[in-house]
Write an enzyme that holds these catalytic residues in place. Structure first.
Site, PDB file in Angstrom:
ATOM      1  N   HIS A  71      26.195 -38.233  53.572  1.00 58.47           N
ATOM      2  CA  HIS A  71      25.767 -39.314  54.474  1.00 58.47           C
ATOM      3  C   HIS A  71      25.317 -40.537  53.681  1.00 58.47           C
ATOM      4  CE1 HIS A  71      26.274 -37.219  58.305  1.00 58.47           C
ATOM      5  NE2 HIS A  71      25.952 -36.140  57.635  1.00 58.47           N
ATOM      6  N   GLY A 106      37.544 -28.184  61.680  1.00 59.85           N
ATOM      7  CA  GLY A 106      36.142 -28.340  62.092  1.00 59.85           C
ATOM      8  C   GLY A 106      35.167 -27.664  61.149  1.00 59.85           C
ATOM      9  N   ASP A 151      36.151 -39.287  52.697  1.00 58.67           N
ATOM     10  CA  ASP A 151      37.156 -38.241  52.897  1.00 58.67           C
ATOM     11  C   ASP A 151      38.565 -38.754  52.612  1.00 58.67           C
ATOM     12  OD1 ASP A 151      34.846 -37.106  53.786  1.00 58.67           O
ATOM     13  OD2 ASP A 151      35.433 -37.025  55.896  1.00 58.67           O
TER      14      ASP A 151
HETATM   15  C1  GLA Z   1      32.020 -36.929  57.318  1.00 60.68           C
HETATM   16  C2  GLA Z   1      32.530 -38.358  57.208  1.00 60.68           C
HETATM   17  C3  GLA Z   1      32.307 -38.911  55.805  1.00 60.68           C
HETATM   18  C4  GLA Z   1      30.865 -38.721  55.349  1.00 60.68           C
HETATM   19  C5  GLA Z   1      30.413 -37.287  55.586  1.00 60.68           C
HETATM   20  C6  GLA Z   1      28.938 -37.086  55.293  1.00 60.68           C
HETATM   21  O1  GLA Z   1      32.790 -36.089  56.517  1.00 60.68           O
HETATM   22  O2  GLA Z   1      33.896 -38.418  57.516  1.00 60.68           O
HETATM   23  O3  GLA Z   1      32.676 -40.268  55.769  1.00 60.68           O
HETATM   24  O4  GLA Z   1      30.019 -39.636  55.985  1.00 60.68           O
HETATM   25  O5  GLA Z   1      30.652 -36.861  56.916  1.00 60.68           O
HETATM   26  O6  GLA Z   1      28.687 -37.268  53.946  1.00 60.68           O
END
Ligand code: GLA
Length: 402
Positions: free
Chosen positions: A46, A134, A184
């Protein structure tokens, strides 16, 4: 004894099986096969949408798409083998969100290419994936990046890695309604075998950090509690961070030092303050963790991982009892039992933990985690081990459409 953890099906094998499925379904072999990996984040959770640092690696789990031109020019037929479902997408009309929902990620990427001025041909596609759904391992990013990689080959329009990751992130924002950060998609595009990627989400610069020590293994344990990031908890955290930055008079929490945040505590809503405390601390821990890996300082890395988990649990409130139990079990096994460190990974609210463990003791550690988790929750976890893998690739590259 049954295996304590799953083995990963090699990409070449997933692609070969998918190629057979494609041929059965469409009566000829595919012309293109593209693949993109899921990811696990070692630390830095986060922080991406707060302009901070993240430290993920690509995993040996992939979404693979096989395709050929269709006889009908404006129709895309996209078959998902895992769900045994097919999405029909009409290119003659503006592409809108719709059913099935999983195809929204693909629709968003198709629109991204249309906005670049690419004319898309009709396509027949078959898709397979070994990324758990998920589970916080970026099955969505793997789907977007695999789709974008396929479209690069189909259209002949190559994208710079950063532009490609941003196109995929935009697809997720607009078409899946999930206001994700950039981690990601970046790692699914840019992952390198045997390396973690230290990504500065403000400057978008990257630093590859080797993880080659054969005595260490990355163990991923899935609580098998499904997480739903479009459910509102994620967007709410993001808004709270923005509120904190505004309250501090800063462009983002990246600019906030722990001292500045503490000084402003009385002026911030208590929940917003705790959210910000997680982010500011996590950004610092991520930089320190990259240093610890470079220096092979495993006790320090372990401390940082557990501190990250505690902060996500208590200040950010995105963990869940099952994740906490997995981390407690790992921490009880401890350095003496071969566990370097452990924490929840990904967006949270369920999903997986990531643990760094001694490779020689994997079976024993996995067995203990499995048994203890079952005993305490009544649930069956899934476990697998992975090396840092490569980002998106063309497995089979036919000529671009005319
Ligand atoms: C998800 C979001 C990412 C990131 C993570 C938490 O995977 O897609 O962008 O914010 O949560 O680190």
């Amino acid at each position: 004894m049954t295996a304590q953890y799953e083995t990963n099906v090699p990409l070449a094998q997933v692609a070969a099986e998918l190629s057979r499925v494609f041929a059965q379904r469409y009566g000829r072999p595919p012309r293109w096969i593209a693949a993109a990996p899921g990811r696990v984040n070692l630390i830095g959770e986060h922080t991406d949408y707060n302009d901070g640092f993240v430290f993920p690696m690509a995993i040996e789990r992939y979404t693979v798409v096989a395709a050929d031109l269709a006889a009908t020019p404006d129709q895309i037929s996209w078959h998902c083998t895992r769900l045994d479902a097919t999405a029909a997408i009409d290119l003659a009309a503006p592409i809108q969100r719709g059913e099935p929902r999983w195809a929204d990620y693909i629709r968003g990427v198709l629109v991204g290419f249309q906005r670049l001025g690419c004319r898309l041909p009709g396509l027949e596609v078959a898709m397979a994936s070994t990324v758990p759904l998920g589970g916080g391992l970026s099955s969505s990013a793997a789907l977007e990046v695999a789709s974008a990689t396929l479209l690069e080959a189909v259209t002949g329009r190559r994208l710079e890695p950063v532009a490609k990751a941003l196109l995929c992130q935009q697809a997720e924002h607009e078409y899946a309604g999930m206001p994700c950060g950039i981690m990601d998609q970046f790692i699914s595009v840019m992952g390198q075998p045997n390396h973690l990627l230290l990504l500065d989400c403000r400057s978008r610069t990257t630093d590859l950090v080797p993880l080659t020590n054969p005595e260490l293994a990355v163990l991923i344990v899935n609580t098998n509690i499904r997480h739903e990031l479009t459910g509102g908890g994620y967007a709410q955290r993001r808004a709270q961070c923005e509120q904190a930055a505004r309250g501090l008079g800063l462009p983002s929490l990246r600019e906030a030092s722990p001292a500045r945040l503490d000084a402003a505590q009385s002026t911030l809503d208590p929940v917003v303050f705790r959210r910000a405390r997680h982010v500011v601390g996590e950004i610092e821990r991520t930089v320190l963790a990259a240093q610890a890996i470079r220096q092979a300082d495993w006790p320090q890395l372990g401390r940082l991982m557990y501190a990250s988990h505690a902060s996500l649990r208590d200040d950010y409130e995105v963990s869940c009892p099952e994740l906490d139990i997995l981390v407690e079990i790992a921490q009880t096994i401890g350095q003496a039992g071969g566990v370097v460190g452990s924490r929840m990974t990904g967006g949270g609210f369920g999903g997986c933990t990531v643990s760094l463990v001694q490779a020689g003791r994997l079976a024993e550690i996995a067995g203990r985690i499995r048994a203890e988790y079952q005993r305490r929750t009544g649930l069956e976890p899934s476990l697998f081990v992975t090396r840092p893998a490569s980002g998106a690739v063309m497995v089979q590259a036919g000529p671009a459409a005319k």
